[in-house]
Design an enzyme around this catalytic site. Sequence first.
Site, short mmCIF file in Angstrom:
data_model
loop_
_atom_site.label_atom_id
_atom_site.label_comp_id
_atom_site.label_asym_id
_atom_site.label_seq_id
_atom_site.Cartn_x
_atom_site.Cartn_y
_atom_site.Cartn_z
N TRP A 1 -26.52 17.77 5.54
CA TRP A 1 -25.76 18.81 5.07
C TRP A 1 -26.47 20.32 5.07
O TRP A 1 -27.46 20.23 4.55
CB TRP A 1 -25.22 18.45 3.90
CG TRP A 1 -23.94 19.29 3.48
CD1 TRP A 1 -22.84 19.77 3.92
CD2 TRP A 1 -24.07 20.08 1.93
NE1 TRP A 1 -22.22 20.58 3.35
CE2 TRP A 1 -22.64 20.81 1.94
CE3 TRP A 1 -24.68 20.16 1.00
CZ2 TRP A 1 -22.19 21.44 0.97
CZ3 TRP A 1 -24.23 20.96 -0.05
CH2 TRP A 1 -22.98 21.27 -0.07
N ASP B 1 -27.76 12.26 -3.36
CA ASP B 1 -26.49 13.09 -3.38
C ASP B 1 -25.33 12.31 -2.96
O ASP B 1 -25.25 11.62 -2.00
CB ASP B 1 -26.66 14.17 -1.81
CG ASP B 1 -25.43 15.03 -2.12
OD1 ASP B 1 -24.61 14.98 -2.73
OD2 ASP B 1 -25.45 15.97 -1.06
N ALA C 1 -21.56 12.32 -2.71
CA ALA C 1 -20.40 13.24 -2.62
C ALA C 1 -19.11 12.31 -2.11
O ALA C 1 -17.96 13.13 -2.07
CB ALA C 1 -20.45 14.51 -2.04
N LYS D 1 -14.11 15.29 -3.47
CA LYS D 1 -13.38 14.28 -2.44
C LYS D 1 -12.69 13.13 -2.98
O LYS D 1 -11.43 13.19 -2.72
CB LYS D 1 -14.16 13.93 -1.52
CG LYS D 1 -15.71 14.94 -1.20
CD LYS D 1 -15.18 15.78 -0.11
CE LYS D 1 -16.41 17.03 -0.45
NZ LYS D 1 -16.71 17.84 0.63
#
Length: 394
Positions: A127, A208, A210, A243
């Site tokens: 990302w 991470d 997400a 999300k």
Amino acid sequence: MLNALTPQAPDKILALMAAYREDPRDTKIDLGVGVYKDASGLTPVMRAVKAAERQLVETQDTKVYTGLAGDPAFAEALSTLVLGDARPADRLACVATPGGTGAIRQGLELMRKAAPGATLWLSAPTWPNHPAIAKHLGIEIAEYRYFDAETGGVDIEGMHADLSRAKAGDVVMLHGCCHNPTGANLTLDQWGQVADLCVARGLVPFVDIAYQGFGDGLDADAAGMRALIAKVPEALIAASCSKNFGIYRERTGLLMAIAPSAAELKVTQGAMASLNRLNFSFPPDHGARVVSMILTDDALRADWAAELEEVRTGMLGLRESLAAALRERTGSDRFGFLAAHRGMFSLLGATPEQVEAMRRDHGVYMVGDSRMNIAGLNAATVPLLADAIVAAGV
Ligand code: LMR
């Protein structure tokens, strides 16, 4: 003073959002920013979120500050959702943050404070905000091989070889699930290999996560990370509720740090709270409170999990139909990886010129590296995208 500023390089994901908005064609397809859209192109407020918000409006009697670490009930509920049985309660420090990005930022600040000379290892690709934040903080970065463009899967040998060059104390950023941008994920066995490597070389994983619940399910998506944290002495984890609860603009995230032993817990927690104080003082509370209400109420939680499951299976269906449409048009299975990938994104493997041609000729907006947000598709746009991909000669 301000005349000394130079223009910022645009963030490629956010620039794409603006370009899409300005395109007048009504046939345009937005596969850019990682936002879930339903079949009618809307990003709805989830049912359980609406219900919890209604309850909150009725029952909340103060908006006075929470603690610097946020509401402890949120930290407990979300860390349990993320870490499950692997949650090491006596070694776990948590602070609420403004979104998952805030958790990454705070985690990297913690890394810089605790280990100023350490290098941050990032997957190639990753990302774009990972390297951007690290560079902004003056953290040294290095890349490890991750995506195998030939197979559309993970290059585990390359990853192993590159991370074998990391020095003790370096930090390795891993995507907990639904790798952004590639869609290619480590298997459970490969997570085990990465954990062994971290232990053997003294590397600190920074996970991470997400998109928990967008790949194979809430627990399945966290299984690899849970196996890893059961083995390593310390770890950082950044979780986002943007999300899986659909509360993008509420900025709801959690930074978790697993200390090597209970002895370091208090100092770690204190350092994290102090970094919150230095950057923004108290973290946002509305989204965090809604999330903890949902996770601690059986009916709300069941409804949320059911709606999330509809989102997940809907995306899997879109993956299957895009792979099938491309199989039909190309007579080959070379896009079969699209059905094997998990999460919102897949890296198509198109050149920047092909990405540009799809945008110009078909109004298809994907990130320049050919990352597609699968959730931006619907039954009507799948064949249009398949046509565009074939016409661009991908
Ligand atoms: C994305 O990758 O599109 C999302 O994580 C949104 C963002 O902030 O870039």
